[in-house]
Design an enzyme around this catalytic site. Structure first.
Site, PDB file in Angstrom:
ATOM      1  N   ASP A  12       0.817  -1.221   0.000  1.00 19.43           N
ATOM      2  CA  ASP A  12       0.000   0.000   0.000  1.00 19.43           C
ATOM      3  C   ASP A  12       0.850   1.270   0.000  1.00 19.43           C
ATOM      4  O   ASP A  12       1.937   1.299   0.573  1.00 19.43           O
ATOM      5  CB  ASP A  12      -0.921  -0.023   1.241  1.00 19.43           C
ATOM      6  CG  ASP A  12      -2.085   0.934   1.101  1.00 19.43           C
ATOM      7  OD1 ASP A  12      -2.351   1.412  -0.025  1.00 19.43           O
ATOM      8  OD2 ASP A  12      -2.743   1.216   2.121  1.00 19.43           O
ATOM      9  N   ASN A  67     -11.059  -2.556  -5.044  1.00 18.21           N
ATOM     10  CA  ASN A  67     -10.290  -1.671  -5.936  1.00 18.21           C
ATOM     11  C   ASN A  67     -10.951  -1.519  -7.308  1.00 18.21           C
ATOM     12  O   ASN A  67     -10.653  -0.570  -8.045  1.00 18.21           O
ATOM     13  CB  ASN A  67      -8.842  -2.157  -6.108  1.00 18.21           C
ATOM     14  CG  ASN A  67      -7.960  -1.955  -4.893  1.00 18.21           C
ATOM     15  OD1 ASN A  67      -6.999  -2.702  -4.681  1.00 18.21           O
ATOM     16  ND2 ASN A  67      -8.246  -0.957  -4.059  1.00 18.21           N
TER      17      ASN A  67
HETATM   18  C1  IPE Z   1      -5.510  -2.586   0.066  1.00 15.25           C
HETATM   19  O1  IPE Z   1      -5.168  -1.270  -0.124  1.00 15.25           O
HETATM   20  C2  IPE Z   1      -5.438  -3.336  -1.232  1.00 15.25           C
HETATM   21  C3  IPE Z   1      -4.117  -3.456  -1.812  1.00 15.25           C
HETATM   22  C4  IPE Z   1      -2.981  -3.042  -1.308  1.00 15.25           C
HETATM   23  C5  IPE Z   1      -4.070  -4.126  -3.079  1.00 15.25           C
HETATM   24  P1  IPE Z   1      -6.274  -0.127  -0.329  1.00 15.25           P
HETATM   25  O2  IPE Z   1      -5.506   1.129  -0.512  1.00 15.25           O
HETATM   26  O3  IPE Z   1      -7.202  -0.517  -1.402  1.00 15.25           O
HETATM   27  O4  IPE Z   1      -7.052  -0.164   1.058  1.00 15.25           O
HETATM   28  P2  IPE Z   1      -7.870   0.960   1.814  1.00 15.25           P
HETATM   29  O5  IPE Z   1      -8.905   1.450   0.852  1.00 15.25           O
HETATM   30  O6  IPE Z   1      -6.906   2.039   2.185  1.00 15.25           O
HETATM   31  O7  IPE Z   1      -8.445   0.284   3.022  1.00 15.25           O
HETATM   32  C1  IPE Z   2      -1.597   0.287  -3.369  1.00 17.60           C
HETATM   33  O1  IPE Z   2      -1.434   1.655  -3.424  1.00 17.60           O
HETATM   34  C2  IPE Z   2      -1.901  -0.332  -4.707  1.00 17.60           C
HETATM   35  C3  IPE Z   2      -3.305  -0.753  -4.868  1.00 17.60           C
HETATM   36  C4  IPE Z   2      -4.218  -0.686  -3.966  1.00 17.60           C
HETATM   37  C5  IPE Z   2      -3.684  -1.283  -6.152  1.00 17.60           C
HETATM   38  P1  IPE Z   2      -2.663   2.665  -3.439  1.00 17.60           P
HETATM   39  O2  IPE Z   2      -3.076   2.884  -4.845  1.00 17.60           O
HETATM   40  O3  IPE Z   2      -3.738   2.200  -2.525  1.00 17.60           O
HETATM   41  O4  IPE Z   2      -1.960   3.959  -2.873  1.00 17.60           O
HETATM   42  P2  IPE Z   2      -2.505   4.960  -1.768  1.00 17.60           P
HETATM   43  O5  IPE Z   2      -2.950   4.133  -0.596  1.00 17.60           O
HETATM   44  O6  IPE Z   2      -3.640   5.697  -2.398  1.00 17.60           O
HETATM   45  O7  IPE Z   2      -1.342   5.816  -1.437  1.00 17.60           O
HETATM   46 MG    MG Z   3      -4.095   2.446  -0.537  1.00 21.12          MG
END
Ligand code: IPE
Ligand code: IPE
Ligand code: MG
Length: 231
Positions: free
Chosen positions: A18, A66
């Site tokens: 993340d 997602n």
């Molecule tokens: C969790 O991260 C999913 C992945 C890292 C693939 P998200 O960024 O989607 O989670 P939330 O929305 O902050 O809980």
């Molecule tokens: C993790 O990074 C990757 C996925 C969830 C696909 P994010 O896209 O959630 O990045 P932040 O949390 O918005 O920084």
């Molecule tokens: Mg994230």
């Protein structure tokens, strides 16, 4: 270079990758730029875990939820993940890595699904580290899927083992250590059943900055954990 030494290693390490979006934002770049560098981190982590002799590694790459992101970001992620995994497949093969995809792949566009399944198939005979990639994955959806399979079998009463053999992770040990980057203290629908006794490690480091020294810190932290399993 000498490889880092550990008194004990997790058999199964899982990672919630993340913070890509925030990494890009800090640099005034589009979110996709963060995902691109995040893919390099993923490759570095797979190489490092495999070199350390870790038997099972699982990464959370794309959650069921997602799919609700902007279409442009979802499309960019799909392309990046499919091409990234495909290009890395020969190297995984050289490292004897077995690939295991977990999640609802029926939601993928046909071409991308076929390509990902072909990579999984190509690596299926390998006997080194098992790399599970959670794509279009949600822990709740996985449990509902398992329950529906049991209904199809005509079960009227079920056991833990019945559920387990219908999880995407059937046959894999539960994770010992779950790492989440980017300073978020939640599990976001990841491995809900399998994480019953997992140790958690949270770090503020954003995923694109999570290099092997950061992984070593998490693994050294795990060395000092005393697991009791209710005893
Ligand atoms: C969790 O991260 C999913 C992945 C890292 C693939 P998200 O960024 O989607 O989670 P939330 O929305 O902050 O809980
Ligand atoms: C993790 O990074 C990757 C996925 C969830 C696909 P994010 O896209 O959630 O990045 P932040 O949390 O918005 O920084
Ligand atoms: Mg994230």
């Amino acid at each position: 270079m000498a490889i880092e030494q550990f008194a004990k290693l997790p058999t199964h390490v899982a990672m919630i990758m993340d913070g890509n979006g925030r990494w890009a934002k800090k640099r005034l770049l589009p979110r996709t730029a963060g995902h691109k560098v995040g893919l390099d981190t993923f490759v570095e982590m797979v190489d490092t875990c495999s070199d350390l002799g870790i038997k099972y590694m699982t990464v959370y790459a794309f959650s069921y939820e997602n799919w609700n992101r902007e279409k442009t970001e979802v499309d960019a992620l799909m392309t990046l993940m499919e091409t990234g995994i495909r290009r890395y497949t020969p190297e995984m093969h050289r490292k004897n890595i077995r690939l295991h995809l977990m999640g609802d792949l029926s939601l993928f566009e046909e071409g991308k699904r076929a390509s990902l399944l072909a990579c999984q198939e190509e690596l299926s005979g390998n006997t080194g580290m098992t790399l599970s990639i959670c794509l279009s994955y949600g822990g709740r959806q996985e449990l509902v899927h398992a329950c529906n399979e049991l209904i199809k079998e005509g079960k009227t009463e079920i056991t833990d083992a019945d559920i387990e053999r219908h999880l995407y992770s059937a046959g894999l040990p539960d994770p010992d250590l779950i790492i989440r980057t980017s300073g978020e203290y939640r599990i976001s629908n990841f491995l809900l059943w399998q994480s019953a006794y997992a140790e958690y490690y949270f770090t503020d480091v954003l995923w694109p900055d999570f290099h092997k020294e950061e992984l070593y810190k998490a693994l050294h932290d795990f060395e000092g954990r005393k697991r009791r399993f209710g005893k």
